[in-house]
Design an enzyme around this catalytic site. Sequence first.
Site, PDB file in Angstrom:
ATOM      1  N   HIS A  89     -11.129  -8.172   4.453  1.00  0.00           N
ATOM      2  CA  HIS A  89      -9.687  -7.810   3.700  1.00  0.00           C
ATOM      3  C   HIS A  89      -9.067  -9.319   3.206  1.00  0.00           C
ATOM      4  O   HIS A  89      -9.567 -10.115   3.461  1.00  0.00           O
ATOM      5  CB  HIS A  89      -8.522  -7.646   5.268  1.00  0.00           C
ATOM      6  CG  HIS A  89      -7.298  -7.385   4.687  1.00  0.00           C
ATOM      7  ND1 HIS A  89      -6.117  -7.515   4.563  1.00  0.00           N
ATOM      8  CD2 HIS A  89      -6.824  -5.926   5.790  1.00  0.00           C
ATOM      9  CE1 HIS A  89      -5.243  -7.188   4.904  1.00  0.00           C
ATOM     10  NE2 HIS A  89      -5.398  -6.351   5.451  1.00  0.00           N
TER      11      HIS A  89
ATOM     12  N   THR B 107      -2.766 -11.207  11.081  1.00  0.00           N
ATOM     13  CA  THR B 107      -2.054 -10.425  11.658  1.00  0.00           C
ATOM     14  C   THR B 107      -1.868  -9.611  12.069  1.00  0.00           C
ATOM     15  O   THR B 107      -0.789  -8.586  12.955  1.00  0.00           O
ATOM     16  CB  THR B 107      -1.003 -11.078  10.501  1.00  0.00           C
ATOM     17  OG1 THR B 107      -1.200  -9.473   9.686  1.00  0.00           O
ATOM     18  CG2 THR B 107      -0.701 -12.524  10.119  1.00  0.00           C
TER      19      THR B 107
ATOM     20  N   GLU C 225      -6.264 -10.552   3.693  1.00  0.00           N
ATOM     21  CA  GLU C 225      -5.646 -11.436   4.092  1.00  0.00           C
ATOM     22  C   GLU C 225      -6.407 -12.347   4.823  1.00  0.00           C
ATOM     23  O   GLU C 225      -6.537 -13.761   4.596  1.00  0.00           O
ATOM     24  CB  GLU C 225      -4.547 -11.029   5.386  1.00  0.00           C
ATOM     25  CG  GLU C 225      -4.155 -11.843   6.176  1.00  0.00           C
ATOM     26  CD  GLU C 225      -3.658 -10.894   7.012  1.00  0.00           C
ATOM     27  OE1 GLU C 225      -2.576  -9.922   7.114  1.00  0.00           O
ATOM     28  OE2 GLU C 225      -3.188 -11.861   8.248  1.00  0.00           O
TER      29      GLU C 225
ATOM     30  N   HIS D  10       0.833  -1.285   0.505  1.00  0.00           N
ATOM     31  CA  HIS D  10       0.024  -0.293  -0.269  1.00  0.00           C
ATOM     32  C   HIS D  10       0.482   1.186  -0.117  1.00  0.00           C
ATOM     33  O   HIS D  10       0.865   2.102   0.941  1.00  0.00           O
ATOM     34  CB  HIS D  10      -0.508   0.132   1.665  1.00  0.00           C
ATOM     35  CG  HIS D  10      -1.941  -1.384   1.131  1.00  0.00           C
ATOM     36  ND1 HIS D  10      -2.087  -1.680   1.569  1.00  0.00           N
ATOM     37  CD2 HIS D  10      -2.508  -1.707  -0.341  1.00  0.00           C
ATOM     38  CE1 HIS D  10      -3.600  -2.690   1.530  1.00  0.00           C
ATOM     39  NE2 HIS D  10      -3.400  -2.050   0.164  1.00  0.00           N
TER      40      HIS D  10
ATOM     41  N   CYS E 129       1.101 -10.886  14.762  1.00  0.00           N
ATOM     42  CA  CYS E 129       2.252 -10.160  14.332  1.00  0.00           C
ATOM     43  C   CYS E 129       2.535  -9.014  15.223  1.00  0.00           C
ATOM     44  O   CYS E 129       1.467  -8.097  15.660  1.00  0.00           O
ATOM     45  CB  CYS E 129       2.547 -10.727  12.656  1.00  0.00           C
ATOM     46  SG  CYS E 129       4.096  -8.781  12.517  1.00  0.00           S
TER      47      CYS E 129
HETATM   48  S1  SF4 Z   1       5.538  -8.999   9.073  1.00  0.00           S
HETATM   49 FE1  SF4 Z   1       4.146  -8.991  10.168  1.00  0.00          FE
HETATM   50  S2  SF4 Z   1       2.756  -6.803   9.522  1.00  0.00           S
HETATM   51 FE2  SF4 Z   1       4.343  -7.682   8.041  1.00  0.00          FE
HETATM   52  S3  SF4 Z   1       3.569  -9.092   6.539  1.00  0.00           S
HETATM   53 FE3  SF4 Z   1       4.696 -10.022   8.313  1.00  0.00          FE
HETATM   54  S4  SF4 Z   1       2.626 -10.215   8.694  1.00  0.00           S
HETATM   55 FE4  SF4 Z   1       2.577  -9.123   8.086  1.00  0.00          FE
END
Ligand code: SF4
Length: 278
Positions: free
Chosen positions: A122, A160, A124, A40, A188
Amino acid sequence: MEIILAKSAGFCFGVKRATQMAFDASQQFASIHSLGPLIHSPQVVEKLEQHGVRVCHQVAEIPAGAVIIRSHGVTAGDLREIDEQKLDVIDATCPFVKKAQDYAAQLSADGYLLVLVGESDHPEVEGILSYAGGEVRVVASPVEAMDLPRGRKIGVVAQTTQSLENLQEIVAVCLSKTKELRVFNTICDATTVRQNEARKIAAEVDLMIVIGGFNSANTSRLATLCQEQQARTHHIETADQLLPEWFHDVHRVGVTAGASTPSWIIEEVLAKLESLPE
Ligand code: SF4
């Protein structure tokens, strides 16, 4: 004027990896497409286009050559189509997203009602869902979780970029619905770390700059969080959007950037800030 740059500003691991893979692939393949804009950041997408990486939105639009899969992955259906069309694949799905896809498949195969904590539209989430063979529910909030059926064994995974608080609250509701609950925390840390640091800096400065694509959800979220701490927060995409009049009476300025903001744009913003008259 003192400038405080967040250590976590800019590309996360997955985006950095995907971008590098795309630039590397552009050297190897005569024809290469990304399935949706790679990240993005309109500026990065434009740079990739200059290197021959074109954006398409459907596998069917790709006549031949190679396709690059974005960091948040694709659906199992898209993957099958890519295979049928015999395209070369550069799979830049972030390993953390891949893990969420694998857990979703495993929980479904083991007969759990899969609860995916995230935003239903989304990409994902659409990707993760497609790997689940059984019944699934996408739940965005604890209120939505109240509608889950009782008495089923429930397996939970998260998009995530979800917040830990939201996952915890939804898990608490799930627990009130079942005797058997399995949770994989697939959040994440990159997002949480970036958000916490941005919030802390915004509370300590006179003005906050958040850099990143206007189409980037994680950058907009960062800007909102900073705004809560510091009303003088500005979300910009590029250095030329900085306006000198913002900086009257500003002694300390904080800078952060979304996960899809490249370092060159951050550096341009820092250089412009340094060049502002005292
Ligand atoms: S590191 Fe985390 S925020 Fe970045 S693409 Fe991977 S899952 Fe998504």
